[in-house]
Design a protein around this motif. Structure first.
Motif, short mmCIF file in Angstrom:
data_model
loop_
_atom_site.label_atom_id
_atom_site.label_comp_id
_atom_site.label_asym_id
_atom_site.label_seq_id
_atom_site.Cartn_x
_atom_site.Cartn_y
_atom_site.Cartn_z
N ARG A 163 0.92 5.19 -23.69
CA ARG A 163 1.38 5.68 -25.00
C ARG A 163 2.66 4.98 -25.43
NH1 ARG A 163 -1.09 7.30 -28.82
NH2 ARG A 163 -0.62 9.14 -29.99
N ASN A 164 3.61 4.89 -24.50
CA ASN A 164 4.85 4.15 -24.73
C ASN A 164 4.78 2.88 -23.89
OD1 ASN A 164 7.43 3.11 -24.86
ND2 ASN A 164 8.45 4.98 -24.19
N LEU A 165 4.70 1.74 -24.54
CA LEU A 165 4.53 0.46 -23.85
C LEU A 165 5.58 0.24 -22.77
CD1 LEU A 165 3.09 -2.24 -23.53
CD2 LEU A 165 4.49 -3.11 -25.41
N GLU A 166 6.81 0.62 -23.05
CA GLU A 166 7.89 0.38 -22.09
C GLU A 166 7.74 1.20 -20.81
OE1 GLU A 166 11.81 -0.74 -24.26
OE2 GLU A 166 10.71 0.67 -25.56
N ASP A 167 6.90 2.23 -20.83
CA ASP A 167 6.64 3.00 -19.61
C ASP A 167 5.91 2.17 -18.56
OD1 ASP A 167 7.86 5.21 -20.72
OD2 ASP A 167 5.97 6.26 -21.19
N ALA A 168 5.29 1.08 -18.97
CA ALA A 168 4.58 0.21 -18.02
C ALA A 168 5.54 -0.64 -17.20
CB ALA A 168 3.61 -0.71 -18.78
N TYR A 169 6.80 -0.75 -17.63
CA TYR A 169 7.74 -1.65 -16.97
C TYR A 169 7.91 -1.41 -15.47
CZ TYR A 169 12.03 -3.82 -15.43
OH TYR A 169 12.93 -4.53 -14.70
N PRO A 170 8.19 -0.19 -15.00
CA PRO A 170 8.46 -0.04 -13.55
C PRO A 170 7.29 -0.49 -12.67
CG PRO A 170 9.17 1.92 -14.75
CD PRO A 170 8.40 1.08 -15.72
N SER A 171 6.09 -0.10 -13.02
CA SER A 171 4.93 -0.50 -12.21
C SER A 171 4.66 -1.99 -12.31
CB SER A 171 3.68 0.27 -12.64
OG SER A 171 3.85 1.65 -12.39
N LEU A 172 4.76 -2.53 -13.51
CA LEU A 172 4.54 -3.95 -13.71
C LEU A 172 5.58 -4.76 -12.95
CD1 LEU A 172 2.77 -6.05 -15.12
CD2 LEU A 172 4.23 -5.80 -17.14
N ARG A 173 6.83 -4.33 -13.03
CA ARG A 173 7.93 -4.99 -12.32
C ARG A 173 7.65 -5.00 -10.81
NH1 ARG A 173 11.67 -3.00 -9.16
NH2 ARG A 173 13.61 -4.13 -8.88
N SER A 174 7.30 -3.85 -10.26
CA SER A 174 7.04 -3.76 -8.82
C SER A 174 5.89 -4.67 -8.41
CB SER A 174 6.70 -2.31 -8.44
OG SER A 174 7.81 -1.49 -8.63
N LEU A 175 4.83 -4.67 -9.19
CA LEU A 175 3.67 -5.49 -8.89
C LEU A 175 4.03 -6.98 -8.91
CD1 LEU A 175 0.55 -5.70 -8.49
CD2 LEU A 175 0.41 -5.83 -10.97
N LEU A 176 4.72 -7.41 -9.94
CA LEU A 176 5.04 -8.83 -10.07
C LEU A 176 6.06 -9.28 -9.03
CD1 LEU A 176 5.03 -9.10 -13.95
CD2 LEU A 176 3.26 -9.84 -12.35
N LEU A 177 7.06 -8.46 -8.75
CA LEU A 177 8.02 -8.83 -7.72
C LEU A 177 7.39 -8.83 -6.34
CD1 LEU A 177 11.30 -7.07 -8.90
CD2 LEU A 177 10.76 -9.50 -8.93
N PHE A 178 6.49 -7.89 -6.08
CA PHE A 178 5.78 -7.88 -4.81
C PHE A 178 4.98 -9.17 -4.66
CE2 PHE A 178 1.88 -7.08 -2.40
CZ PHE A 178 2.42 -6.70 -1.18
N GLY A 179 4.37 -9.62 -5.76
CA GLY A 179 3.59 -10.85 -5.72
C GLY A 179 4.43 -12.07 -5.33
N VAL A 180 5.62 -12.20 -5.91
CA VAL A 180 6.42 -13.38 -5.58
C VAL A 180 7.14 -13.24 -4.25
CG1 VAL A 180 6.69 -14.18 -7.96
CG2 VAL A 180 8.43 -12.68 -6.96
N LYS A 181 7.49 -12.03 -3.88
CA LYS A 181 8.16 -11.86 -2.58
C LYS A 181 7.18 -12.01 -1.44
CE LYS A 181 12.04 -9.12 -4.18
NZ LYS A 181 12.72 -7.83 -4.14
N GLY A 182 5.91 -11.68 -1.70
CA GLY A 182 4.88 -11.81 -0.67
C GLY A 182 4.22 -13.18 -0.67
N ALA A 183 4.52 -14.01 -1.67
CA ALA A 183 3.91 -15.34 -1.73
C ALA A 183 4.33 -16.13 -0.52
CB ALA A 183 4.37 -16.07 -3.00
N GLY A 184 3.42 -16.89 0.00
CA GLY A 184 3.75 -17.71 1.16
C GLY A 184 3.44 -17.00 2.48
N ARG A 185 3.31 -15.68 2.43
CA ARG A 185 2.92 -14.95 3.66
C ARG A 185 1.42 -15.03 3.78
NH1 ARG A 185 6.22 -9.51 2.46
NH2 ARG A 185 8.28 -10.39 2.63
N GLU A 186 0.99 -15.23 4.96
CA GLU A 186 -0.46 -15.27 5.19
C GLU A 186 -0.96 -13.86 5.30
OE1 GLU A 186 -0.83 -19.58 7.30
OE2 GLU A 186 -1.88 -17.88 8.11
N ASN A 187 -2.15 -13.65 4.79
CA ASN A 187 -2.78 -12.34 4.83
C ASN A 187 -3.91 -12.40 5.86
OD1 ASN A 187 -3.72 -9.82 4.34
ND2 ASN A 187 -4.46 -10.22 2.27
N PRO A 188 -3.62 -11.99 7.12
CA PRO A 188 -4.67 -12.06 8.14
C PRO A 188 -5.77 -11.06 7.85
CG PRO A 188 -2.70 -11.01 9.04
CD PRO A 188 -2.39 -11.44 7.64
N ARG A 189 -6.99 -11.50 8.10
CA ARG A 189 -8.14 -10.59 7.86
C ARG A 189 -8.93 -10.48 9.12
NH1 ARG A 189 -9.92 -9.76 2.01
NH2 ARG A 189 -7.98 -10.11 1.06
#
Length: 189
Positions: A163-189
Motif C-alpha cells: 500500500r505504501n511503497l516505502e514500506d518495502a524498503y526494509p525487506s528489500l534492503r535486507s535482501l539486496l545486502l544479503f545478496g552482496v555480502k553473501g556473494a563469493g561464498r560457495e553454497n554447498p549442496r
C-alpha cells in the motif's frame, strides 16, 4: 509542456497519446509544441531524459550524505522508493509506459537504467576495496538491484501492493545486502 506530457503519456501511454491532447493539457498550441519538439517521439525522449536526470540527481544527492559505500547504496535504494512513492506518474512513465514506446526509446530507457545500476556498482566496488563485501560481479549486482527495485515498483503500480511503497524498503534492503555480502561464498549442496 513537459509536465503536461508526463501526465498524458503516463495516463494514456505512448501509442495512445495524441500531440493535440498534450497541447490541450499544457494550454499551448500544437504548433507551439512542434516548435520545441519536432515529433511526439522527440517530446517523449526529452521527457525521458529530463525525468531520468532529475531522478538520478535526487539519488546522487541522497548518496552524498553517506560516507560508507554500502550506506550510499542503501541511500540510493531508499531515495528511489521515496521519489516514486511521491510521484506515481513519474514511476508509471519511467517503468511502464516507456517500455513499449519503441526501439529508440527502449535504448534511451536502458541507458537510464544502466546509470542507476552503475551508481550501485560503484558503491559495491568501493565496499569490495574496503573489505566490506567479498569480490564479485558488481555490474551484475547493480543491475540486479535495479531489477529488484523495478519489480517492486511495478507491483505497486499495478496492484497497489505494498500500500505504501516505502514500506518495502526494509525487506528489500535486507535482501539486496544479503545478496552482496553473501556473494563469493560457495553454497554447498
Amino acid at each position: 509542456m513537459l509536465d503536461a506530457a508526463l501526465q498524458v503519456f503516463a495516463e494514456r501511454g505512448y501509442n495512445e497519446t495524441a500531440v493535440d491532447e498534450i497541447a490541450r493539457v499544457s494550454d499551448t498550441s500544437k504548433g507551439g509544441l512542434y516548435f520545441h519538439f519536432p515529433s511526439k517521439q522527440a517530446l517523449f525522449l526529452a521527457l525521458l531524459d529530463e525525468a531520468g536526470d532529475a531522478l538520478l540527481r535526487r539519488i546522487e544527492a541522497a548518496m552524498t550524505a553517506e560516507s560508507d559505500p554500502l550506506a550510499r547504496g542503501e541511500a540510493a535504494l531508499r531515495e528511489v522508493l521515496h521519489a516514486f512513492a511521491g510521484h506515481r506518474l513519474l514511476a508509471r512513465f519511467l517503468l511502464v509506459e516507456a517500455l513499449g514506446a519503441g526501439p529508440e526509446i527502449g535504448v534511451r530507457l536502458n541507458e537510464v537504467h544502466a546509470r542507476f545500476a552503475d551508481l550501485i556498482a560503484g558503491c559495491l566496488d568501493e565496499a569490495v576495496r574496503e573489505g566490506q563485501i567479498p569480490p564479485g560481479d558488481t555490474q551484475l549486482a547493480g543491475h540486479a538491484w535495479f531489477g529488484a527495485v523495478n519489480q517492486i515498483v511495478l507491483r505497486w503500480l499495478l496492484t497497489d501492493e505494498p500500500r505504501n511503497l516505502e514500506d518495502a524498503y526494509p525487506s528489500l534492503r535486507s535482501l539486496l545486502l544479503f545478496g552482496v555480502k553473501g556473494a563469493g561464498r560457495e553454497n554447498p549442496r
